[in-house]
Design a protein around this motif. Structure first.
Motif, PDB file in Angstrom:
ATOM      1  N   UNK A 198      -0.302  10.571  -0.640  1.00 34.94           N
ATOM      2  CA  UNK A 198      -0.720  10.626  -2.040  1.00 34.94           C
ATOM      3  C   UNK A 198      -0.264  11.940  -2.681  1.00 34.94           C
ATOM      4  N   UNK A 199      -0.426  13.032  -1.951  1.00 33.83           N
ATOM      5  CA  UNK A 199       0.015  14.329  -2.470  1.00 33.83           C
ATOM      6  C   UNK A 199       1.535  14.421  -2.455  1.00 33.83           C
ATOM      7  N   UNK A 200       2.163  13.899  -1.402  1.00 34.13           N
ATOM      8  CA  UNK A 200       3.624  13.971  -1.307  1.00 34.13           C
ATOM      9  C   UNK A 200       4.306  13.287  -2.487  1.00 34.13           C
ATOM     10  N   UNK A 201       3.895  12.037  -2.780  1.00 37.03           N
ATOM     11  CA  UNK A 201       4.590  11.314  -3.845  1.00 37.03           C
ATOM     12  C   UNK A 201       4.320  11.954  -5.205  1.00 37.03           C
ATOM     13  N   UNK A 202       3.113  12.492  -5.378  1.00 35.13           N
ATOM     14  CA  UNK A 202       2.837  13.205  -6.629  1.00 35.13           C
ATOM     15  C   UNK A 202       3.694  14.463  -6.729  1.00 35.13           C
ATOM     16  N   UNK A 203       3.693  15.279  -5.672  1.00 37.56           N
ATOM     17  CA  UNK A 203       4.451  16.529  -5.707  1.00 37.56           C
ATOM     18  C   UNK A 203       5.944  16.264  -5.828  1.00 37.56           C
ATOM     19  N   UNK A 224       5.697  -5.766  -0.558  1.00 39.21           N
ATOM     20  CA  UNK A 224       4.667  -4.720  -0.486  1.00 39.21           C
ATOM     21  C   UNK A 224       4.482  -4.039  -1.838  1.00 39.21           C
ATOM     22  N   UNK A 225       5.570  -3.878  -2.604  1.00 37.77           N
ATOM     23  CA  UNK A 225       5.455  -3.291  -3.942  1.00 37.77           C
ATOM     24  C   UNK A 225       4.742  -4.249  -4.893  1.00 37.77           C
ATOM     25  N   UNK A 235       0.390   0.310   0.908  1.00 42.59           N
ATOM     26  CA  UNK A 235       1.362  -0.776   0.731  1.00 42.59           C
ATOM     27  C   UNK A 235       2.650  -0.256   0.101  1.00 42.59           C
ATOM     28  N   UNK A 236       2.521   0.706  -0.808  1.00 41.89           N
ATOM     29  CA  UNK A 236       3.692   1.288  -1.465  1.00 41.89           C
ATOM     30  C   UNK A 236       4.601   1.972  -0.451  1.00 41.89           C
ATOM     31  N   UNK A 237       4.012   2.683   0.504  1.00 45.71           N
ATOM     32  CA  UNK A 237       4.794   3.474   1.459  1.00 45.71           C
ATOM     33  C   UNK A 237       5.256   2.670   2.678  1.00 45.71           C
ATOM     34  N   UNK A 238       4.503   1.654   3.078  1.00 44.06           N
ATOM     35  CA  UNK A 238       4.805   0.925   4.319  1.00 44.06           C
ATOM     36  C   UNK A 238       6.054   0.059   4.161  1.00 44.06           C
ATOM     37  N   UNK A 239       6.795  -0.059   5.262  1.00 50.18           N
ATOM     38  CA  UNK A 239       8.032  -0.833   5.251  1.00 50.18           C
ATOM     39  C   UNK A 239       7.777  -2.334   5.253  1.00 50.18           C
ATOM     40  N   UNK A 240       6.597  -2.765   5.680  1.00 50.82           N
ATOM     41  CA  UNK A 240       6.300  -4.190   5.784  1.00 50.82           C
ATOM     42  C   UNK A 240       4.787  -4.388   5.728  1.00 50.82           C
ATOM     43  N   UNK A 241       4.385  -5.655   5.605  1.00 51.61           N
ATOM     44  CA  UNK A 241       2.955  -5.958   5.630  1.00 51.61           C
ATOM     45  C   UNK A 241       2.365  -5.638   6.997  1.00 51.61           C
ATOM     46  N   UNK A 242       3.153  -5.875   8.044  1.00 55.89           N
ATOM     47  CA  UNK A 242       2.671  -5.563   9.384  1.00 55.89           C
ATOM     48  C   UNK A 242       2.370  -4.090   9.545  1.00 55.89           C
TER      49      UNK A 242
END
Length: 472
Positions: free
Chosen positions: A239-244, A330-331, A381-388
Motif C-alpha cells: 500500500x505504501x509502495x504503490x503510493x510512494x 484480478x484488476x 488482488x491488484x498486486x497478485x499475479x493470479x487469483x490463486x
C-alpha cells in the motif's frame, strides 16, 4: 527514460536551458518541445513514435471535423469513429492477449480450441495515459466544451514529456491555454518545483524501492513460504509502495513541468487519510478519478436515474477503471471491490431516514482505519499475479501466526510508518518548507538540493526499478 536516472538528467539539462531561452517565443518553443518529447519517448522504443504521431493526427482531424459539423447525427458518428480508433488501438495493444486467453478458457470448458492465438504483444509505454487525454480532447470538442486548437499545439499537449508515460491525465483546458502565453523564466516557481522533485525522488527511490526489494516482491511471489505477520506487513508495505511510487512519479512530473513554466493539476491528496472509499477516490489518482467521473460515470447516467441505476453506474465505472489498470481478471475484481464499496457508501449515506452521526474524533479515526484496511485488502488482488496467488495471500493471513518473520525488520516498519504518517502532516508544512527554501541564497539552495540528492542516493537500493504505473 526513467526520471531518476543519469540519462534523463543529461536530457533535461540540455532541454531546460533551451526551453527557457525559447519560452518568450512560443512559435519556436512549441516545435522544439515536440522534438524533445519525441526524443524522450524514443528512449523506450523509437518504433512507437509512429503510434503517438498517428494518434495525434487521428484525433486532431476528427476533433476539428466534429467541431465544424452542425448535424447532430454526423457529429455523433464522427465521435464514435474517433472513440473506436482510440479504443481499438488501446484494445489491440493492451487487451488482445487477455481477450484470447479468456476466450481460450471458455472454449476449453466445452472441449474446443480457441480460434485465435496469443501474440505476446509489446505494450507501448504510456498508451493508456495519452489515449485518455486524446479521448478528452475529442469528447470536449463534441460537447462544445473546448474548441480544437492547432495541430502543433495539440501535438505538444499529447506528447509533452513530463506527463507522457504515466500522467497525470491533463485535460485540454488545463494545458493547451498555457501554450498560447509566453512563459517567463523569471517567474518560474523554482522552490515548489525543486521541493516536488526532491520529495518525489525520495518517495520513489528510497521508500518505494526499499519496500519492494525488502519484503513486497518476495512475499507476493511465494506467500506460502512466509508467516502471517510477513504477509500482513507485506500488504501494508505494498500500500505504501504503490503510493510512494506513483505519487513520487507525479510529484516529479509536476515539478519538471513547473521548471518548464507549466502547471499540472494535483494528483494525490493524502489518500490513506480518507474516511470512506468515496473520499479515497477524491484523493487517489485524482486526475483519473475525475476523468472516469466526467467521461464514463456521467455519460452512463450518473445519479440522475434512480438509486439502482446509480449503483450500476458506479460498478461499471470502477470495473472499467480496474480493467484500465491492467489486462487481468484480478484488476477487474479490484475494480469491482471498489465499485461495490462506493455503492454501499452511497446506499448507507443516502437511504431514506438516514441521519448522519455526529463526527467525533473517535468516529473519524475509526472510519479512517476501516477505509485503509479495505483499500489494503483490495490491493492484494491488484498486486497478485493470479487469483490463486491472491487467495494464498488471504489465507496466509490466518494460518501462519507464530512463525519466524525475518523480513519484518525495523527498516521496513519505519518505511511504512513514514509513508503513512507523512499523510497526516498539517497541509501548511510543505508551504513553510518551500517558503524558507525560496528565501535562501542561490548557493545555499544548491547545497540543500545536493545534500537531498546525496541522501536519497545513499538510502535507496542500488539501481532504480521502473515505475509501477508504466505497465498500465
Amino acid at each position: 527514460m526513467l526520471f531518476p536516472t543519469p540519462t534523463f538528467a543529461l536530457f533535461f539539462l540540455a532541454v531546460l536551458p533551451l526551453s527557457w531561452l525559447l519560452m518568450p517565443q512560443v512559435h519556436r518553443w512549441r516545435p522544439f518541445m515536440i522534438v524533445a518529447s519525441y526524443v524522450f519517448y524514443a528512449g523506450w522504443d523509437w518504433r512507437f513514435l509512429f503510434l503517438l504521431a498517428g494518434a495525434t493526427l487521428w484525433n486532431q482531424v476528427l476533433a476539428v471535423r466534429i467541431w465544424h459539423t452542425e448535424s447532430p447525427g454526423r457529429r455523433k458518428a464522427l465521435l464514435v469513429l474517433a472513440l473506436a480508433g482510440n479504443l481499438g488501438v488501446l484494445g489491440y495493444f493492451k487487451y488482445y492477449d487477455f481477450f484470447v486467453e479468456s476466450l481460450d478458457g471458455v472454449f476449453s470448458l466445452v472441449g474446443l480450441d480457441a480460434p485465435l492465438e496469443v501474440r505476446t504483444i509489446v505494450l507501448p509505454v504510456g498508451i493508456s495515459f495519452y489515449t485518455f487525454m486524446a479521448i478528452s480532447y475529442v469528447v470536449d470538442a463534441y460537447r462544445r466544451d473546448f474548441k480544437p486548437t492547432s495541430l502543433e499545439k495539440f501535438a505538444v499537449y499529447l506528447s509533452f514529456f513530463p506527463h507522457l508515460v504515466a500522467g497525470p491525465i491533463v485535460r485540454p483546458g488545463e494545458l493547451i491555454p498555457q501554450l498560447d502565453t509566453p512563459r517567463n523564466p523569471r517567474r518560474v516557481d523554482t522552490s515548489r518545483a525543486f521541493y516536488l522533485i526532491a520529495t518525489g525522488l525520495f518517495k520513489k527511490v528510497v521508500i518505494a524501492n526499499y519496500l519492494a526489494s525488502s519484503i513486497v516482491d518476495e512475499v507476493f511471489a511465494a506467500p506460502g513460504q512466509h508467516s502471517s505477520l510477513e504477509i500482513l506487513i507485506a500488504v501494508y508495505a505494498y500500500a505504501v509502495q504503490i503510493y510512494a511510487d506513483f505519487s513520487g512519479y507525479t510529484d516529479m512530473a509536476i515539478g519538471i513541468a513547473l521548471l518548464l513554466g507549466f502547471s499540472f493539476p494535483r494528483n494525490f491528496d493524502s489518500p490513506y487519510a480518507a474516511t470512506s472509499v468515496q473520499d479515497f477516490w477524491r484523493r487517489w489518482h485524482m486526475t483519473l478519478s475525475r476523468w472516469l467521473r466526467d467521461y464514463v460515470y456521467i455519460p452512463l447516467g450518473g445519479n440522475r436515474r434512480g438509486s439502482i441505476l446509480t449503483y450500476r453506474n458506479l460498478m461499471l465505472t470502477m470495473l472499467l477503471g480496474g480493467l484500465w489498470h491492467g489486462a487481468a481478471w484480478t484488476f477487474v475484481v479490484w475494480g469491482g471491490l471498489h465499485g461495490g464499496a462506493l455503492a454501499l457508501d452511497r446506499w448507507r449515506t443516502r437511504r431514506p431516514g438516514h441521519v448522519p452521526p455526529e463526527q467525533s474524533r473517535r468516529r473519524v479515526w475509526a472510519a479512517r482505519i476501516v477505509t485503509f484496511h479495505f483499500v489494503c485488502f483490495a490491493w492484494i488482488f491488484f498486486r497478485s499475479e493470479s487469483f490463486g496467488a491472491a487467495w494464498d495471500m488471504i489465507t496466509g493471513l490466518f494460518t501462519g501466526w507464530g512463525e519466524a518473520s525475518p523480513l519484518v525488520t525495523v527498516g521496513v516498519l519505519l518505511a511504512i510508518a513514514v509513508g503513512i504518517g507523512s499523510q497526516y502532516l498539517p497541509a501548511r508544512i510543505p508551504g513553510l518548507i518551500m517558503a524558507r527554501f525560496s528565501r535562501l541564497p542561490v548557493p545555499a539552495q544548491a547545497v540543500v538540493l545536493a545534500f537531498a540528492l546525496v541522501l536519497t542516493s545513499a538510502l535507496g537500493p542500488e539501481g532504480v526499478a521502473p515505475f509501477i504505473y508504466f505497465q498500465f
